[in-house]
Design a protein around this motif. Sequence first.
Motif, PDB file in Angstrom:
ATOM      1  N   SER B 105       5.628  -5.242   6.573  1.00 30.01           N
ATOM      2  CA  SER B 105       5.325  -6.910   7.103  1.00 30.01           C
ATOM      3  C   SER B 105       4.967  -6.713   8.797  1.00 30.01           C
ATOM      4  O   SER B 105       4.719  -7.738   9.178  1.00 30.01           O
ATOM      5  CB  SER B 105       6.819  -6.986   7.785  1.00 30.01           C
ATOM      6  N   ARG B 106       4.116  -5.657   9.012  1.00 29.94           N
ATOM      7  CA  ARG B 106       3.386  -5.696  10.473  1.00 29.94           C
ATOM      8  C   ARG B 106       2.158  -5.530  10.495  1.00 29.94           C
ATOM      9  O   ARG B 106       2.075  -6.128  11.193  1.00 29.94           O
ATOM     10  CB  ARG B 106       3.977  -4.371  10.907  1.00 29.94           C
ATOM     11  N   PHE B 107       1.716  -6.361   8.798  1.00 37.64           N
ATOM     12  CA  PHE B 107       0.178  -6.275   9.171  1.00 37.64           C
ATOM     13  C   PHE B 107      -0.131  -8.026   8.593  1.00 37.64           C
ATOM     14  O   PHE B 107       1.678  -8.749   8.574  1.00 37.64           O
ATOM     15  CB  PHE B 107      -0.154  -6.258   7.204  1.00 37.64           C
ATOM     16  N   HIS B 108      -0.551  -8.765   9.138  1.00 43.93           N
ATOM     17  CA  HIS B 108      -1.604  -9.636   9.233  1.00 43.93           C
ATOM     18  C   HIS B 108      -2.464 -10.462   8.221  1.00 43.93           C
ATOM     19  O   HIS B 108      -3.732  -9.336   7.792  1.00 43.93           O
ATOM     20  CB  HIS B 108      -1.952 -10.749  10.521  1.00 43.93           C
ATOM     21  N   GLY B 109      -2.326 -10.896   7.588  1.00 41.82           N
ATOM     22  CA  GLY B 109      -3.801 -12.134   6.965  1.00 41.82           C
ATOM     23  C   GLY B 109      -3.224 -11.214   5.887  1.00 41.82           C
ATOM     24  O   GLY B 109      -3.084 -10.373   4.780  1.00 41.82           O
ATOM     25  N   GLU B 110      -5.284 -11.291   5.772  1.00 43.31           N
ATOM     26  CA  GLU B 110      -6.125 -10.702   4.697  1.00 43.31           C
ATOM     27  C   GLU B 110      -6.036  -8.721   4.421  1.00 43.31           C
ATOM     28  O   GLU B 110      -5.250  -8.549   2.830  1.00 43.31           O
ATOM     29  CB  GLU B 110      -7.407 -10.169   4.786  1.00 43.31           C
ATOM     30  N   ARG B 111      -5.889  -7.744   5.255  1.00 40.58           N
ATOM     31  CA  ARG B 111      -4.944  -6.418   5.203  1.00 40.58           C
ATOM     32  C   ARG B 111      -3.800  -6.801   4.746  1.00 40.58           C
ATOM     33  O   ARG B 111      -3.055  -5.724   4.079  1.00 40.58           O
ATOM     34  CB  ARG B 111      -4.517  -6.166   6.712  1.00 40.58           C
ATOM     35  N   LYS B 112      -2.350  -7.909   5.270  1.00 45.01           N
ATOM     36  CA  LYS B 112      -0.925  -7.817   4.504  1.00 45.01           C
ATOM     37  C   LYS B 112      -1.276  -7.269   3.517  1.00 45.01           C
ATOM     38  O   LYS B 112      -1.034  -7.574   2.268  1.00 45.01           O
ATOM     39  CB  LYS B 112      -0.504  -9.067   5.613  1.00 45.01           C
ATOM     40  N   SER B 113      -2.302  -8.488   2.676  1.00 43.67           N
ATOM     41  CA  SER B 113      -2.223  -8.869   0.969  1.00 43.67           C
ATOM     42  C   SER B 113      -2.779  -7.737   0.325  1.00 43.67           C
ATOM     43  O   SER B 113      -2.447  -7.277  -0.862  1.00 43.67           O
ATOM     44  CB  SER B 113      -3.389  -9.877   1.273  1.00 43.67           C
ATOM     45  N   GLU B 188      10.137 -10.207   4.990  1.00 42.86           N
ATOM     46  CA  GLU B 188       9.328 -10.580   5.198  1.00 42.86           C
ATOM     47  C   GLU B 188      10.343 -12.560   5.657  1.00 42.86           C
ATOM     48  O   GLU B 188       9.299 -12.944   6.993  1.00 42.86           O
ATOM     49  CB  GLU B 188       9.061 -11.913   4.172  1.00 42.86           C
TER      50      GLU B 188
END
Lengths: 273, 300
Positions: B105-113, B188
């Motif tokens: 949950s700490r990732f953002h955007g493309e990297r999270k996906s 989330e």
Amino acid sequence: MSRRSGRVLDAYGAAFLLLLYAPIALILVYSFNSNVVNMMAWEGFTLDWYRSIFGLTTRLSESQIYVHSTEALLAAVRHSAIVALCASMLSTAIGTATALGLARHDFRLKRVYQGLLVLPMVMPDIVLGIALLIFFVGAGFKLGLTTIVVGHCVFLSSYVFVIVSARLAGMNTELEEASADLGAGPWTTFRRVTLPQIMPGVVGGALLAFIISLDDLVITYFIAGVDSTTLPLFIYGMLRRGIKPEINAIAILLLVFSFVVAATGLWLRSRRQ
Amino acid sequence: MTTLAGSRRLRLAALLTPVTLLLGSCFLVPLGIMALYSFLTPGLYGGVEWNFYPYNYGRVLGAPLGDVEDFDPVYIEILLRSLRLAGTVVVLTLAVCYPAAFWVSRFHGERKSFVLFLVTLPFFASLIIRVYAWMLILRPTGFLNLVLESAGVIDAPLQIIFTEVSVVAGLVYILLPFMFLPIYASVEKLDPALVQASEDLGATPWQTFRRVVLPLTLPGVIGGSLIVFIPAFGNFVVPALLGGAKVMLVGNIIEQQFLAARNWPFGAALAMLILGTVLVLMLIYVLRIGRGGVAAGAKA
């Protein structure tokens, strides 16, 4: 969150991914190992295990492989493909129709249907498997591909229902109303307005149903006939007879296939949202 | 207007007919027949005799048919062992997945996906293959013993396969995604502002976790526990491959009754006990979550 605890969490995350992938990676490495005596000791690279599955000539002796003829393996692959295609198409149609019915209408038994549709997904596999076995045998059906397809549809329809319902819930009903106001009949509205909007859900549901059907072992185990062995049943039978390196190659081919299907589904979903 | 309502009703009937037929005839009826079978007398050569016979349950629960058979506590032991192992699997998957959900949950955007994609992908790998991987790791000549021996930790291979440890390891591995996804969904939804507020108001990290984070992610924890417990409890593939004849679970006994011993009524009774356990847990879940939802709503 402090930097240090963030770094600890990152290390944990890496370990988590390692736990998920290392066992699979192990099979991949072994599937290329040419050591016929001990597959744990790396000797050199070979494609013989893959070649032997397809019945190509290898330097392996008969006793080193399970599949003396590729016919049984190919029959299992064929059965799995037929079952997964039929079951996923049928359950996609049934699940989508159900989702449309429950999302666009209010009626007294709605809650009953919603509850009933959850049950096949949370029911332990073995319970559903033996209930179907008793039923099919009692009703005089011959166990075979047809009984497997019907059995799979029972729980796959629920998965498709859940996915398509989620899509319908996030959909704008004004477009459907506008279509009706402009004089389109229910069928035209469905085909031209509703269906294009829920299509990602329908395709996603169908792919999920396909993968689950392809992978199902427990329910199939009870309702398959003697000559309708599917691929998971075939592999289960092999493993009960002992481990030979050939299984690594079969496993990797199956994994690559299901990963490609799953990745396609996940990619489609992320792209169309 | 009546024709419009009528045509809507007709359309609803058309949409729901397939699922009604399917689940009615191939789900509810089979379950009903199974329930009926569990109260019938086992026939001599497979099959059943049509008279009321409660001793299929009696054999398991300690009240067998006195003259014919003695009470064998083995079945209740296996049932309790299945419960205990399924509980252990729930605790372990929870311990592994809870921190992992926070990590993703700490990732953002493309990297999270992408990270989410990586975590979800093994879920689609064939179950039998994932169990097989653990046969490779845990057997006497397996990967784990190889590593431990070459590191000099052990002299002789450890016997791990065909023990409870190997069954639990296999179950944890195949059920991890079922625990991860519900927990991740609730993590989330967790509002970082609430965590921030708790810290600003002087709560220690432990207090923040105990009073803010845990209660808000509890629905995911409970949901995940339930959907891990159910397949772990009735599983027979993992104990068959990783437990052998030594670690039998209730699923293995059911399989035996249907495919080897051909005592279908007894197998049906065992399946009814699994089903009963699952339904009780589901009922508790629905009632508790229903009430919890109201309480959370009142607080908000």
